[in-house]
Design a protein around this motif. Sequence first.
Motif, PDB file in Angstrom:
ATOM      1  N   VAL A  47      42.733  33.496  50.042  1.00  0.00           N
ATOM      2  CA  VAL A  47      44.209  33.350  50.077  1.00  0.00           C
ATOM      3  C   VAL A  47      44.516  32.382  48.725  1.00  0.00           C
ATOM      4  O   VAL A  47      45.268  32.441  47.930  1.00  0.00           O
ATOM      5  N   VAL A  48      43.737  31.213  48.687  1.00  0.00           N
ATOM      6  CA  VAL A  48      43.704  30.232  47.589  1.00  0.00           C
ATOM      7  C   VAL A  48      43.660  31.162  46.146  1.00  0.00           C
ATOM      8  O   VAL A  48      44.451  30.895  45.163  1.00  0.00           O
ATOM      9  N   ASP A  75      44.149  34.082  45.897  1.00  0.00           N
ATOM     10  CA  ASP A  75      45.407  34.882  45.577  1.00  0.00           C
ATOM     11  C   ASP A  75      46.892  34.212  44.786  1.00  0.00           C
ATOM     12  O   ASP A  75      47.572  34.660  44.138  1.00  0.00           O
ATOM     13  N   LEU A  76      46.550  32.792  45.283  1.00  0.00           N
ATOM     14  CA  LEU A  76      47.702  31.893  44.883  1.00  0.00           C
ATOM     15  C   LEU A  76      47.480  31.704  43.224  1.00  0.00           C
ATOM     16  O   LEU A  76      48.718  31.696  42.425  1.00  0.00           O
ATOM     17  N   ARG A  77      46.267  31.285  43.176  1.00  0.00           N
ATOM     18  CA  ARG A  77      45.959  30.863  41.803  1.00  0.00           C
ATOM     19  C   ARG A  77      44.705  31.605  41.289  1.00  0.00           C
ATOM     20  O   ARG A  77      43.752  31.510  42.079  1.00  0.00           O
ATOM     21  N   SER A  78      44.665  32.026  40.274  1.00  0.00           N
ATOM     22  CA  SER A  78      43.461  32.832  39.807  1.00  0.00           C
ATOM     23  C   SER A  78      42.707  31.764  38.674  1.00  0.00           C
ATOM     24  O   SER A  78      43.244  31.383  37.832  1.00  0.00           O
ATOM     25  N   LEU A  84      44.433  35.569  34.130  1.00  0.00           N
ATOM     26  CA  LEU A  84      44.767  36.960  34.680  1.00  0.00           C
ATOM     27  C   LEU A  84      44.803  38.003  33.578  1.00  0.00           C
ATOM     28  O   LEU A  84      44.518  39.151  33.895  1.00  0.00           O
ATOM     29  N   SER A 132      53.852  28.336  43.715  1.00  0.00           N
ATOM     30  CA  SER A 132      53.403  29.958  43.832  1.00  0.00           C
ATOM     31  C   SER A 132      53.062  30.358  45.284  1.00  0.00           C
ATOM     32  O   SER A 132      52.086  29.459  46.068  1.00  0.00           O
ATOM     33  N   SER A 133      53.532  31.238  45.682  1.00  0.00           N
ATOM     34  CA  SER A 133      53.509  31.680  47.323  1.00  0.00           C
ATOM     35  C   SER A 133      53.336  33.005  47.273  1.00  0.00           C
ATOM     36  O   SER A 133      53.596  33.833  46.610  1.00  0.00           O
ATOM     37  N   LYS A 134      52.690  33.480  48.550  1.00  0.00           N
ATOM     38  CA  LYS A 134      52.419  34.706  48.974  1.00  0.00           C
ATOM     39  C   LYS A 134      52.491  34.774  50.311  1.00  0.00           C
ATOM     40  O   LYS A 134      51.811  33.993  51.099  1.00  0.00           O
ATOM     41  N   TYR A 179      48.915  32.185  37.767  1.00  0.00           N
ATOM     42  CA  TYR A 179      49.656  32.481  38.916  1.00  0.00           C
ATOM     43  C   TYR A 179      50.301  33.754  39.099  1.00  0.00           C
ATOM     44  O   TYR A 179      51.321  33.809  38.281  1.00  0.00           O
ATOM     45  N   PRO A 180      49.756  34.792  39.641  1.00  0.00           N
ATOM     46  CA  PRO A 180      50.465  36.169  39.673  1.00  0.00           C
ATOM     47  C   PRO A 180      51.725  36.045  40.235  1.00  0.00           C
ATOM     48  O   PRO A 180      52.476  36.840  39.650  1.00  0.00           O
ATOM     49  N   VAL A 196      47.881  22.565  48.755  1.00  0.00           N
ATOM     50  CA  VAL A 196      47.743  24.074  49.044  1.00  0.00           C
ATOM     51  C   VAL A 196      47.864  24.120  50.355  1.00  0.00           C
ATOM     52  O   VAL A 196      47.426  23.469  51.325  1.00  0.00           O
ATOM     53  N   GLY A 208      50.660  31.851  52.170  1.00  0.00           N
ATOM     54  CA  GLY A 208      50.033  30.775  51.491  1.00  0.00           C
ATOM     55  C   GLY A 208      51.007  30.016  50.176  1.00  0.00           C
ATOM     56  O   GLY A 208      51.940  30.748  49.964  1.00  0.00           O
ATOM     57  N   ARG A 209      50.726  28.890  50.146  1.00  0.00           N
ATOM     58  CA  ARG A 209      51.637  28.379  48.879  1.00  0.00           C
ATOM     59  C   ARG A 209      50.811  27.220  48.229  1.00  0.00           C
ATOM     60  O   ARG A 209      50.292  26.382  48.953  1.00  0.00           O
ATOM     61  N   TYR A 210      50.961  27.355  47.131  1.00  0.00           N
ATOM     62  CA  TYR A 210      50.350  26.323  45.963  1.00  0.00           C
ATOM     63  C   TYR A 210      51.470  25.623  45.296  1.00  0.00           C
ATOM     64  O   TYR A 210      52.388  26.406  44.861  1.00  0.00           O
TER      65      TYR A 210
END
Lengths: 268, 272
Positions: free
Chosen positions: B241-242, B244-247, B251, A146-148, A124-125, A178, A157-159
Amino acid sequence: MGNLETLGSFIESAPPGELPNVTTAIKSIVGDKPLSDLQPAFEKYNEEQFTTVKLPGGSQSVVISPYNKLDDGRYFDVESSTSFVFDHSTQKASNAQSYVLDSSNADLIKSLLKSFKTYVDEHYPDSSIGVYPTDNDSKVAVVLVSSKYSPNNFWGGRYRSSYLLTPSSSSLTGTIYVDVHYYEDGNVRLLTEKSVSPSTSSSSAADIVKTIRQTEQKYQEELNRAFVSMSEGAFKGLRRQLPVTRQKIEWDRVGGYRIGQDIGGAKR
Amino acid sequence: MASEDPFDSALDLLRRLNPADTAKNVEAICALNPSLTEDLLESVDVPLAVKKCSRTGREFLCCDYNRDGDSWRSPWSNQFEPPVEDGEGVVPSERVRKIEVAANEAFDTYRELYYEGGISSVYLWDVDDGFAGCVLLKKTVAPSVKSGSGAWDSIHVFEALDRPRAAHYKLTSTIILNLGMKADALGKMDLAGNLVRQVEQDAAVEHDGSHVANIGRMVEDMEIKMRNQLQEVYFGKAKDVVGDLRSLQPLSETNRDRETQREMISNMTNRG
């Protein structure tokens, strides 16, 4: 539905990063009546969405959840051993104090935090996590968000995932959500929910985090497959890209021509 | 920010809340501020209701443009279902009704060729300097574990304004696309929403039949374009986008790959 319930449902379905916009719109629609009644809705939103907040003077984000709320309404963070006041409408923290975790699972919680952090940093970045004792200290809650947000490009977006571990039986249950919103000249929303109860080999932090990693990895692969199935399945079944003939319609021959003859001299 | 116009705020709110709940949310906003009711019902598109024409037995689509009170006009019979209580209900002039009949026939063919099922309805009405109308298309696919469930509603609202031997067309198109999937391994997945696009153009008119062809081409081009955009947003953007939230890939590996790539590029540039 009563007014309060309506407003609560609006706040509850605010897309990732857009709660302030939703609140502004609500205020304008109801005409600047005081919104103190919305406090419970904000609280529910922040705890369910695992809203993150920077502690006064701190740089790391900590999570707001139902699991780290104290009896007096304050929230606590295990890693920094701090408790703080959280304003649910402004989403700001204040009045930080030292807080010592009081749990028979304190050691497990601390090693879970460490292992979990190693895992989330790899996948998660931009994420925040929390591990807390819950259910009268009989269980341990593990949460991740994890949000962006990219308002300039009209998406956010949010996970989220949350797990309950019962150390005595090594049982693990959880839910992954998600939420993606895209709103450039439109409004498109992806909402997913998946309950999981993976089997675990032990209650050790390493084993639990390994199980969570496998579960979340498998879920994301499943989700990616579902995008393809939906695109190839339901989406294709709704409307063809072109007719079977692979040619666009000859409109002069499917009705227009006939009416031209019917009306004949109706040249204008 | 200065206090916004409540109507604009209502539209902004509806653009943010879950699009699958738009119909319910419009009702809720109207309850909060009843003065917005008429404007909202007129300008917010929701999935189309289906009625059956009692004269022809054919199904037709309902919207604000073929409504009179609690009755809706069938494009197949030009009659209201159920009959309007006071008077006869508003119907197009004889000339515009002729174009409407031809347009319904043409879009019925269009529907069969592109949708291979579903329902279509076209409604026209008289305006100063021309006429206006809407082309409606609806199709649903039954839920299946393998391909999910889906509902498509196209709402094309247009104006055709008279020009010498031509017409000026103004088209606003909304496509509401709601998809869903439920399966043991996946859990629940809902992908719902709408896109709105506008286009204006002039086209030659030889006789009234030209209008049907002109509108047909505009709607066809718009739907082809919007279907591609829906595909991009629903299955491209949302999935990205999914990611981007989780790779999926760790990483550290992603970063290492990027670093290698950067080095390769910089080596090549230096050599060049």
